[in-house]
Design an enzyme around this catalytic site. Structure first.
Site, PDB file in Angstrom:
ATOM      1  N   ASN A  16       0.771  -1.369  -0.105  1.00 54.49           N
ATOM      2  CA  ASN A  16      -0.161   0.050  -0.193  1.00 54.49           C
ATOM      3  C   ASN A  16       0.740   1.231  -0.023  1.00 54.49           C
ATOM      4  O   ASN A  16       2.096   1.124   0.465  1.00 54.49           O
ATOM      5  CB  ASN A  16      -0.778   0.117   1.223  1.00 54.49           C
ATOM      6  CG  ASN A  16      -1.788  -1.063   1.438  1.00 54.49           C
ATOM      7  OD1 ASN A  16      -2.341  -1.604   0.268  1.00 54.49           O
ATOM      8  ND2 ASN A  16      -2.119  -1.425   2.721  1.00 54.49           N
ATOM      9  N   LYS A  32       0.657  -4.776   4.673  1.00 58.23           N
ATOM     10  CA  LYS A  32       1.450  -5.764   5.830  1.00 58.23           C
ATOM     11  C   LYS A  32       2.366  -6.350   5.171  1.00 58.23           C
ATOM     12  O   LYS A  32       3.299  -6.956   5.645  1.00 58.23           O
ATOM     13  CB  LYS A  32       0.418  -6.403   6.483  1.00 58.23           C
ATOM     14  CG  LYS A  32      -0.836  -5.401   7.244  1.00 58.23           C
ATOM     15  CD  LYS A  32      -1.680  -6.362   7.965  1.00 58.23           C
ATOM     16  CE  LYS A  32      -2.719  -5.302   8.558  1.00 58.23           C
ATOM     17  NZ  LYS A  32      -2.089  -4.278   9.625  1.00 58.23           N
ATOM     18  N   ALA A  72       4.243  -6.243   2.187  1.00 59.29           N
ATOM     19  CA  ALA A  72       5.438  -5.233   1.762  1.00 59.29           C
ATOM     20  C   ALA A  72       6.259  -4.992   2.992  1.00 59.29           C
ATOM     21  O   ALA A  72       7.546  -5.202   3.135  1.00 59.29           O
ATOM     22  CB  ALA A  72       5.229  -4.135   0.967  1.00 59.29           C
ATOM     23  N   ASP A 107       5.233   5.739  17.133  1.00 57.53           N
ATOM     24  CA  ASP A 107       4.367   5.216  16.223  1.00 57.53           C
ATOM     25  C   ASP A 107       4.371   3.899  16.097  1.00 57.53           C
ATOM     26  O   ASP A 107       5.424   3.199  15.769  1.00 57.53           O
ATOM     27  CB  ASP A 107       4.845   5.996  14.837  1.00 57.53           C
ATOM     28  CG  ASP A 107       3.885   5.461  13.618  1.00 57.53           C
ATOM     29  OD1 ASP A 107       3.046   4.685  14.084  1.00 57.53           O
ATOM     30  OD2 ASP A 107       4.182   6.084  12.630  1.00 57.53           O
ATOM     31  N   GLY A 152       3.911  -4.930  14.439  1.00 54.94           N
ATOM     32  CA  GLY A 152       3.569  -6.249  14.208  1.00 54.94           C
ATOM     33  C   GLY A 152       4.200  -7.095  13.238  1.00 54.94           C
ATOM     34  O   GLY A 152       4.709  -8.002  13.119  1.00 54.94           O
ATOM     35  N   ASP A 153       4.081  -6.199  11.866  1.00 55.69           N
ATOM     36  CA  ASP A 153       5.035  -6.531  10.619  1.00 55.69           C
ATOM     37  C   ASP A 153       6.475  -6.732  10.833  1.00 55.69           C
ATOM     38  O   ASP A 153       7.215  -7.483  10.461  1.00 55.69           O
ATOM     39  CB  ASP A 153       4.650  -5.586   9.464  1.00 55.69           C
ATOM     40  CG  ASP A 153       3.363  -5.322   9.222  1.00 55.69           C
ATOM     41  OD1 ASP A 153       2.378  -6.460   9.502  1.00 55.69           O
ATOM     42  OD2 ASP A 153       2.699  -4.302   8.659  1.00 55.69           O
TER      43      ASP A 153
HETATM   44  O1  RIB Z   1       0.559  -3.304   9.541  1.00 54.41           O
HETATM   45  C1  RIB Z   1       0.485  -1.842   9.154  1.00 54.41           C
HETATM   46  C2  RIB Z   1       0.091  -1.503   7.735  1.00 54.41           C
HETATM   47  O2  RIB Z   1      -1.457  -1.867   7.650  1.00 54.41           O
HETATM   48  C3  RIB Z   1       0.021  -0.342   7.232  1.00 54.41           C
HETATM   49  O3  RIB Z   1       1.407  -0.109   6.645  1.00 54.41           O
HETATM   50  C4  RIB Z   1      -0.942  -0.359   6.268  1.00 54.41           C
HETATM   51  O4  RIB Z   1      -0.595   0.086   4.832  1.00 54.41           O
HETATM   52  C5  RIB Z   1      -1.975  -1.350   6.580  1.00 54.41           C
HETATM   53  O5  RIB Z   1      -1.701  -2.340   5.717  1.00 54.41           O
END
Ligand code: RIB
Length: 304
Positions: free
Chosen positions: A9, A38, A40, A237, A242-243
């Protein structure tokens, strides 16, 4: 190889002291446009943490598509990304308050077009010991097929059920690790907290990594169950934390680190990421994680 089949995104992020109430307008203090998604984010976190990573997904043929692809190229990630004609790139509109908490609305755009051609690509490549990271931002049946094929090939499947929906339940039996937060556990099982995580394990995953944010995590499997405390940091922030955890955890596992070490490595990466603005732009490099771990530690506790 570490594969990520997932979303990408453009994140449109507004920072303000607090979130507006319904019908209210508040004045923000910063605005950023970043690559997000999430999938990428996890790919970038993995690559930055030292894992060789391939990202598979789709973008639109618009300005945002160019912008987000540039972010993946900058980190030298292997790409199998189609540019969809007459389609917009996925978008996330994100509000972040002064505590670092976020609220996110996404528009799927090109992510919604990922289909069987991506799973066919993966089927030809998976081999034992590979890692597949998947999330909930693509069509659930495509994600389930990828998980099924990965499991049959002996690959490790790390499944982040976010954003959560009950459709994702059918993917759980194919996962080596499911990595939900509190909200996701509640939606998937109807139960809260550790009881919900235990119920999720019974739905057929090999193990659960219950991500509790500033409270650390709970690991559950049929062999062992333990909790790990969090690294205390001041959050600016939390978007994409989690990613970042998933990406760094995957990189550590793929590099052969034992489970507990890989979990701590993931937690350290997430802790560093919340001290900075943005999603993947805030995820740390391997060297930074190793430096952080020289001076910071966590506690383990057996879960009964
Ligand atoms: O986990 C965070 C992500 O969730 C953001 O980067 C946003 O694009 C959504 O996909």
């Amino acid at each position: 190889m570490i594969y990520v089949l997932g979303s990408i995104n453009a994140d449109l992020v507004v920072y303000s002291v607090r979130f507006p109430d319904v019908g209210e307008t508040v004045v923000g203090n910063d605005f950023l446009v970043n690559q997000g998604g999430k999938g990428a984010n996890q790919a970038i976190a993995s690559q930055k943490a030292g894992g060789e990573t391939t990202f598979i997904g789709r973008v639109g043929d618009d300005y945002f598509g160019t912008l987000v692809l540039e972010s993946l190229r900058r980190e030298h990630i292997n790409l199998r990304v189609k540019r969809e004609k007459n389609t917009s790139t996925g978008i996330a509109v994100i509000n972040v308050d002064e505590k670092g908490d976020n609220k996110i609305i996404i528009i799927h755009g090109a992510n919604g077009k990922v289909d069987g051609s991506e799973t066919a690509y993966l089927k030809e490549r998976f081999k034992k010991g590979d890692v597949l990271m998947i999330q909930g931002e693509l069509d659930a049946s495509v994600v389930r097929d990828a998980a099924r094929i990965a499991k049959a090939s002996g690959a490790i499947v790390i499944f982040d059920p976010a954003p959560v929906s009950s459709e994702l339940k059918s993917i759980i039996p194919f996962a080596t690790f499911v990595t939900p937060n509190e909200t996701e556990i509640k939606t998937l099982t109807g139960l809260s907290g550790d009881k919900g995580a235990e119920a999720l394990l019974k739905m057929g995953a090999e193990s659960i990594i219950f991500k509790k944010g500033e409270k650390g995590l709970l690991f559950l499997s049929s062999k062992e169950s333990f909790s790990v405390s969090a690294f205390p940091v001041k959050a600016v922030d939390t978007t994409g934390a989690g990613d970042t955890f998933n990406g760094a955890f995957a990189a550590a596992l793929h590099a052969g680190k034992p489970l507990k070490e890989a979990l701590v490595f993931g937690e350290a990466a997430a802790a560093l990421s919340v001290t900075r603005k943005g999603a993947s732009i805030s995820s740390p490099y391997e060297k930074e994680i190793k430096e952080f771990l020289k001076t910071h530690s966590v506690k383990f506790r057996v879960h009964t």
